[in-house]
Motif scaffolding. Structure first.
Motif, PDB file in Angstrom:
ATOM      1  N   ALA A  85       0.827  -1.212   0.000  1.00 35.12           N
ATOM      2  CA  ALA A  85       0.000   0.000   0.000  1.00 35.12           C
ATOM      3  C   ALA A  85       0.860   1.260   0.000  1.00 35.12           C
ATOM      4  CB  ALA A  85      -0.931  -0.013   1.211  1.00 35.12           C
ATOM      5  N   GLY A  88       2.000   2.273  -3.320  1.00 35.80           N
ATOM      6  CA  GLY A  88       0.992   2.737  -4.273  1.00 35.80           C
ATOM      7  C   GLY A  88       0.181   1.638  -4.919  1.00 35.80           C
ATOM      8  N   LEU A  89       0.111   0.476  -4.271  1.00 36.88           N
ATOM      9  CA  LEU A  89      -0.753  -0.604  -4.749  1.00 36.88           C
ATOM     10  C   LEU A  89      -2.016  -0.603  -3.889  1.00 36.88           C
ATOM     11  CD1 LEU A  89      -1.070  -3.004  -6.701  1.00 36.88           C
ATOM     12  CD2 LEU A  89      -0.013  -4.458  -4.958  1.00 36.88           C
ATOM     13  N   GLY A  90      -3.153  -0.314  -4.518  1.00 33.92           N
ATOM     14  CA  GLY A  90      -4.416  -0.268  -3.796  1.00 33.92           C
ATOM     15  C   GLY A  90      -5.176  -1.572  -3.948  1.00 33.92           C
ATOM     16  N   GLN A 113      -3.096   9.028   1.978  1.00 32.14           N
ATOM     17  CA  GLN A 113      -1.642   8.912   1.891  1.00 32.14           C
ATOM     18  C   GLN A 113      -1.106  10.122   1.132  1.00 32.14           C
ATOM     19  OE1 GLN A 113       0.445   5.132   1.248  1.00 32.14           O
ATOM     20  NE2 GLN A 113      -1.542   4.147   0.923  1.00 32.14           N
ATOM     21  N   ARG A 116       1.898  11.264  -4.876  1.00 31.09           N
ATOM     22  CA  ARG A 116       2.959  10.431  -5.447  1.00 31.09           C
ATOM     23  C   ARG A 116       3.454  11.012  -6.773  1.00 31.09           C
ATOM     24  NH1 ARG A 116       2.676   5.676  -2.484  1.00 31.09           N
ATOM     25  NH2 ARG A 116       0.627   5.258  -1.560  1.00 31.09           N
ATOM     26  N   THR A 163      -9.810   3.642  -1.002  1.00 32.16           N
ATOM     27  CA  THR A 163      -8.565   3.166  -1.620  1.00 32.16           C
ATOM     28  C   THR A 163      -7.910   4.263  -2.443  1.00 32.16           C
ATOM     29  OG1 THR A 163      -9.417   0.907  -1.691  1.00 32.16           O
ATOM     30  CG2 THR A 163      -7.587   1.423  -3.162  1.00 32.16           C
ATOM     31  N   GLY A 166      -5.502   6.838  -1.031  1.00 32.64           N
ATOM     32  CA  GLY A 166      -4.098   6.465  -0.936  1.00 32.64           C
ATOM     33  C   GLY A 166      -3.297   6.826  -2.178  1.00 32.64           C
ATOM     34  N   ASN A 167      -3.942   7.483  -3.154  1.00 28.15           N
ATOM     35  CA  ASN A 167      -3.283   7.891  -4.409  1.00 28.15           C
ATOM     36  C   ASN A 167      -2.528   6.744  -5.072  1.00 28.15           C
ATOM     37  OD1 ASN A 167      -4.123  10.652  -4.070  1.00 28.15           O
ATOM     38  ND2 ASN A 167      -2.492  10.887  -2.560  1.00 28.15           N
ATOM     39  N   PRO A 168      -3.200   5.619  -5.307  1.00 24.33           N
ATOM     40  CA  PRO A 168      -2.495   4.445  -5.842  1.00 24.33           C
ATOM     41  C   PRO A 168      -2.119   4.612  -7.315  1.00 24.33           C
ATOM     42  CG  PRO A 168      -4.852   4.029  -5.784  1.00 24.33           C
ATOM     43  CD  PRO A 168      -4.638   5.355  -5.100  1.00 24.33           C
ATOM     44  N   VAL A 171      -4.784  -0.225  -8.911  1.00 24.55           N
ATOM     45  CA  VAL A 171      -5.811  -0.705  -7.988  1.00 24.55           C
ATOM     46  C   VAL A 171      -6.171  -2.147  -8.338  1.00 24.55           C
ATOM     47  CG1 VAL A 171      -8.176  -0.412  -7.165  1.00 24.55           C
ATOM     48  CG2 VAL A 171      -6.770   1.605  -7.648  1.00 24.55           C
TER      49      VAL A 171
END
Length: 249
Positions: A85, A88-90, A113, A116, A163, A166-168, A171
């Motif tokens: 996470a 950057g993995l949602g 988060q 990024r 999710t 968190g700026n993934p 996803v």
């Protein structure tokens, strides 16, 4: 960023020889897959094919796993879910898991988060509650409502929105069309397409062929924990033999 140019986009996620177990039972057998920047990839198969297990394994939620998992140039093969996470993995689980005693706004804050940056130095999409309420107008109308007083479809939206806080970069989306009203399914499809336009990649597990056709660039077809077929979504849609063998009920 979209995947409409002729130049292939950079790889974000690559799994090789992925194996996973629940206790003594092996569920995944040498699964290979990859996802590129700004790409929507469908992981398709019947119930029990191993779709959700694949996503959980990629996220680090299964303790017994083998194989290589590379994400944004980092090795996730032996890391914990919070490590993935932070990179950057949602992950949006099928069972939603919203905090039922927290309001919509409080649920979103839990997922926040920092912003990024892509490896090439460009800024990745930044998600705020106000921006998410444009994507999910329903949530904007119930900001102070506890998660436990929302419908299943609304909880699904909230889990996706949390999710995204968190700026993934990518996803993992587990069964987004499962068990929700058709109007919510339509909103989910539109949401995925908008995320793609922002350069966010999505790997989704899905049984609904129509839904997958609406949003996906490519597809992997799983059967008994193995990849049996991979192609563009257009090719899968046109291949009646494969669909009948691995996707029909």
């Amino acid at each position: 960023m979209t995947t409409t140019t002729n130049e292939p986009q950079p790889l974000l996620l690559q799994a090789k020889a992925l194996q996973a177990w629940y206790g003594a039972a092996q569920i995944l057998f040498d699964v290979h897959l990859d996802v590129r920047r700004g790409e929507v990839v469908a992981l398709m198969g019947r119930n029990g094919a191993g779709k959700s297990t694949t996503l959980k394994t990629l996220m680090g939620l299964l303790s017994k796993r083998k194989g290589s998992i590379q994400f944004m140039g980092k090795d996730l093969s032996r890391t914990d879910p919070h490590d993935a996470a932070r990179l950057g993995l949602g992950f949006v689980p099928e069972d939603r898991r919203v905090f039922t005693d927290l309001t919509v706004m409080e649920n979103l804050e839990v997922g926040r988060q920092p912003a990024r940056t892509w490896p090439d130095g460009t800024a990745a999409p930044v998600w705020t509650p106000e921006r998410l309420f444009k994507l999910f107008p329903n949530l904007g109308e119930m900001r102070e409502r506890p998660g436990g007083r929302m419908s299943g479809g609304e909880q699904q939206m909230l889990t996706v929105a949390r999710t995204l806080m968190g700026n993934p970069f990518l996803v993992l989306l587990d069964e987004p069309s499962e068990g929700v009203a058709p109007v919510i399914v339509e909103q989910m499809a539109q949401m995925i397409l908008e995320l793609k336009e922002q350069g966010v990649s999505i790997l989704l597990s899905e049984q609904n062929m129509h839904f997958a056709e609406l949003v996906s660039d490519r597809a992997y077809v799983l059967e008994r924990g193995q990849i049996r077929y991979q192609a563009s979504m257009v090719e899968l849609s046109a291949n009646e033999e494969i669909r009948r063998a691995y996707l029909s009920v």
